[in-house]
Write an enzyme that holds these catalytic residues in place. Structure first.
Site, PDB file in Angstrom:
ATOM      1  N   LYS A   1      40.540  51.400  38.696  1.00 38.10           N
ATOM      2  CA  LYS A   1      42.134  52.184  38.185  1.00 38.10           C
ATOM      3  C   LYS A   1      41.955  52.491  36.932  1.00 38.10           C
ATOM      4  O   LYS A   1      41.475  52.149  36.095  1.00 38.10           O
ATOM      5  CB  LYS A   1      43.508  50.826  37.970  1.00 38.10           C
ATOM      6  CG  LYS A   1      44.549  51.384  37.254  1.00 38.10           C
ATOM      7  CD  LYS A   1      45.370  49.932  37.629  1.00 38.10           C
ATOM      8  CE  LYS A   1      46.868  50.410  37.286  1.00 38.10           C
ATOM      9  NZ  LYS A   1      47.601  49.555  38.156  1.00 38.10           N
TER      10      LYS A   1
HETATM   11  C1  LIG Z   1      48.811  45.780  37.590  1.00 40.93           C
HETATM   12  S1  LIG Z   1      48.190  43.959  37.736  1.00 40.93           S
HETATM   13  C2  LIG Z   1      47.643  43.833  39.049  1.00 40.93           C
HETATM   14  C3  LIG Z   1      48.211  43.539  40.473  1.00 40.93           C
HETATM   15  C4  LIG Z   1      47.033  42.972  41.255  1.00 40.93           C
HETATM   16  N1  LIG Z   1      46.367  44.254  41.328  1.00 40.93           N
HETATM   17  C5  LIG Z   1      48.275  42.660  43.124  1.00 40.93           C
HETATM   18  O1  LIG Z   1      47.691  43.559  43.960  1.00 40.93           O
HETATM   19  O2  LIG Z   1      48.391  40.983  42.792  1.00 40.93           O
HETATM   20  C6  LIG Z   1      47.969  43.890  36.243  1.00 40.93           C
HETATM   21  C7  LIG Z   1      46.627  43.200  35.725  1.00 40.93           C
HETATM   22  O3  LIG Z   1      45.773  43.255  34.889  1.00 40.93           O
HETATM   23  C8  LIG Z   1      46.122  42.258  33.883  1.00 40.93           C
HETATM   24  N2  LIG Z   1      44.847  42.092  33.090  1.00 40.93           N
HETATM   25  C9  LIG Z   1      45.060  42.949  32.065  1.00 40.93           C
HETATM   26  N3  LIG Z   1      44.374  43.312  30.778  1.00 40.93           N
HETATM   27  C10 LIG Z   1      43.596  42.306  31.161  1.00 40.93           C
HETATM   28  C11 LIG Z   1      42.357  41.565  31.121  1.00 40.93           C
HETATM   29  N4  LIG Z   1      41.986  41.761  29.464  1.00 40.93           N
HETATM   30  N5  LIG Z   1      42.424  40.609  31.493  1.00 40.93           N
HETATM   31  C12 LIG Z   1      42.208  40.173  32.408  1.00 40.93           C
HETATM   32  N6  LIG Z   1      43.568  40.514  33.232  1.00 40.93           N
HETATM   33  C13 LIG Z   1      44.093  41.251  33.210  1.00 40.93           C
HETATM   34  C14 LIG Z   1      47.130  42.140  34.003  1.00 40.93           C
HETATM   35  O4  LIG Z   1      47.777  40.516  33.397  1.00 40.93           O
HETATM   36  C15 LIG Z   1      47.635  41.936  35.582  1.00 40.93           C
HETATM   37  O5  LIG Z   1      48.248  41.110  36.069  1.00 40.93           O
END
Ligand SMILES: C[S@@+](CC[C@H](N)C(=O)[O-])C[C@H]1O[C@@H](n2cnc3c(N)ncnc32)[C@H](O)[C@@H]1O
Length: 321
Positions: free
Chosen positions: A259
């Site tokens: 992404k």
């Molecule tokens: C769009 S959501 C993902 C949705 C997931 N693909 C689903 O289908 O349920 C983006 C995720 O990235 C995580 N995120 C952002 N920065 C992060 C990091 N540095 N390490 C781990 N997770 C992270 C957020 O907590 C969030 O849950």
């Protein structure tokens, strides 16, 4: 050899909060066909995505996130890459609340007969005991559901268990997280299948999915840099852990679904980095991705670092359908 990027990653700031209209959000959610669809109750293999994504949206599915439909669409549009028999280890980065891992888990459990290892108990997967030491990480395996794939889901947020999925609560950008993921991969990667390996010391992954979206600050330049930094970190991870085709005696190299958001250097990143390491790189924006969102995905197939490519001419002739 470490991957050198032609960029200097900047450090994102996560201090400020976005001001969003919750009323507008609720209105949008209530009208969103994908949001409605995700809680209607059945499983992915009972239908084709085309019917999910078509105007009538009549097939019922159960997913935790709207994002699940993005992965289903990309998977079906591009040769059902998750169902390839050599997809045995999948790492899902930014996985919470778990929609993408659910999709992979459901696809693999329905299509393949169970012969593989069920998840092991938690203590077998915490060799570093980081959880106890730092309190920053936690790891869990759901109830054993035999799958012919190992799915490792990583997020800063907690996730409810998903059958057959190992969930690691950790910041992907934290320096110790890589070791945690590596320990999980190690147990089930192609290394343990006694196949010919070019790099026997590094456990390998077949598919890396990154849907990570850093917290929004509301400051466009800061957000853009944070997103770009995460995309680069995911690519660095892929460079180290994704397998080439040759490493497991096959033609296809591993897949990275990445992404990304708009960034001034994104085109350069694609040309000079992604296209250098993958057989083909496709930009895609699934219909389930909101039009107003600046997100998009690079589907990078056939991992094949350039230095490796020059000695493997046979692979040149391979073309994805
Ligand atoms: C769009 S959501 C993902 C949705 C997931 N693909 C689903 O289908 O349920 C983006 C995720 O990235 C995580 N995120 C952002 N920065 C992060 C990091 N540095 N390490 C781990 N997770 C992270 C957020 O907590 C969030 O849950």
């Amino acid at each position: 050899m470490p991957l050198k990027l032609p960029f200097t990653p900047s450090i994102p700031s996560f201090s400020a909060k976005t001001k969003k209209s919750s009323t507008e959000w609720l209105r949008r959610q209530s009208q969103d066909p994908f949001v409605k669809q995700r809680s209607l109750g059945a499983d992915i293999t009972s239908t084709k995505t085309s019917s999910i994504l078509g105007p009538s949206i009549s097939s019922p599915l159960t997913f935790r996130s709207r994002s699940a439909f993005k992965l289903i669409e990309i998977h079906e549009k591009y040769d059902e890459f998750l169902l390839k028999p050599d997809v045995r280890v999948v790492v899902d980065l930014g996985a919470a609340p778990g929609g993408w891992s659910q999709v992979v888990s459901q696809l693999k459990s329905k299509k393949y007969k169970s012969t593989s290892l069920p998840p092991k108990p938690l203590d077998a997967y915490d060799p570093l005991n980081i959880d106890a030491e730092l309190g920053l990480f936690s790891l869990s395996a759901s109830s054993p559901t035999p799958l012919k794939v190992k799915i490792i889901a990583v997020d800063r947020l907690s996730m409810d268990p998903i059958p057959g999925v190992y969930t690691l609560k950790a910041d992907f950008l934290h320096p110790q997280t890589e070791d945690m993921i590596r320990a999980l991969i190690d147990d089930f990667s192609h290394n343990s299948q006694k196949l010919t390996l070019a790099t026997p010391d590094t456990p390998k992954v077949d598919v890396i999915l990154s849907d990570i979206a850093p917290n929004i600050t509301g400051v466009p330049t800061v957000d853009s840099e944070a997103n770009f930094q995460v995309a680069q970190a995911a690519l660095q991870f892929a460079y180290k852990y994704l397998r080439t085709g040759d490493e497991i005696g096959r033609v296809r190299g591993g897949v990275l679904l990445l992404k990304h958001f708009a960034h001034p250097q994104m085109d350069q990143f694609r040309r000079e980095v992604l296209e250098r390491y993958f057989r083909d790189v496709i930009y895609t924006k699934p219909r389930a991705s909101r039009q107003e969102s600046k997100e998009g995905y690079f589907l990078c197939r056939g991992f094949w670092p350039k230095e490796y490519r020059s000695t493997q001419t046979a692979v040149e002739s391979f073309i994805y359908p």
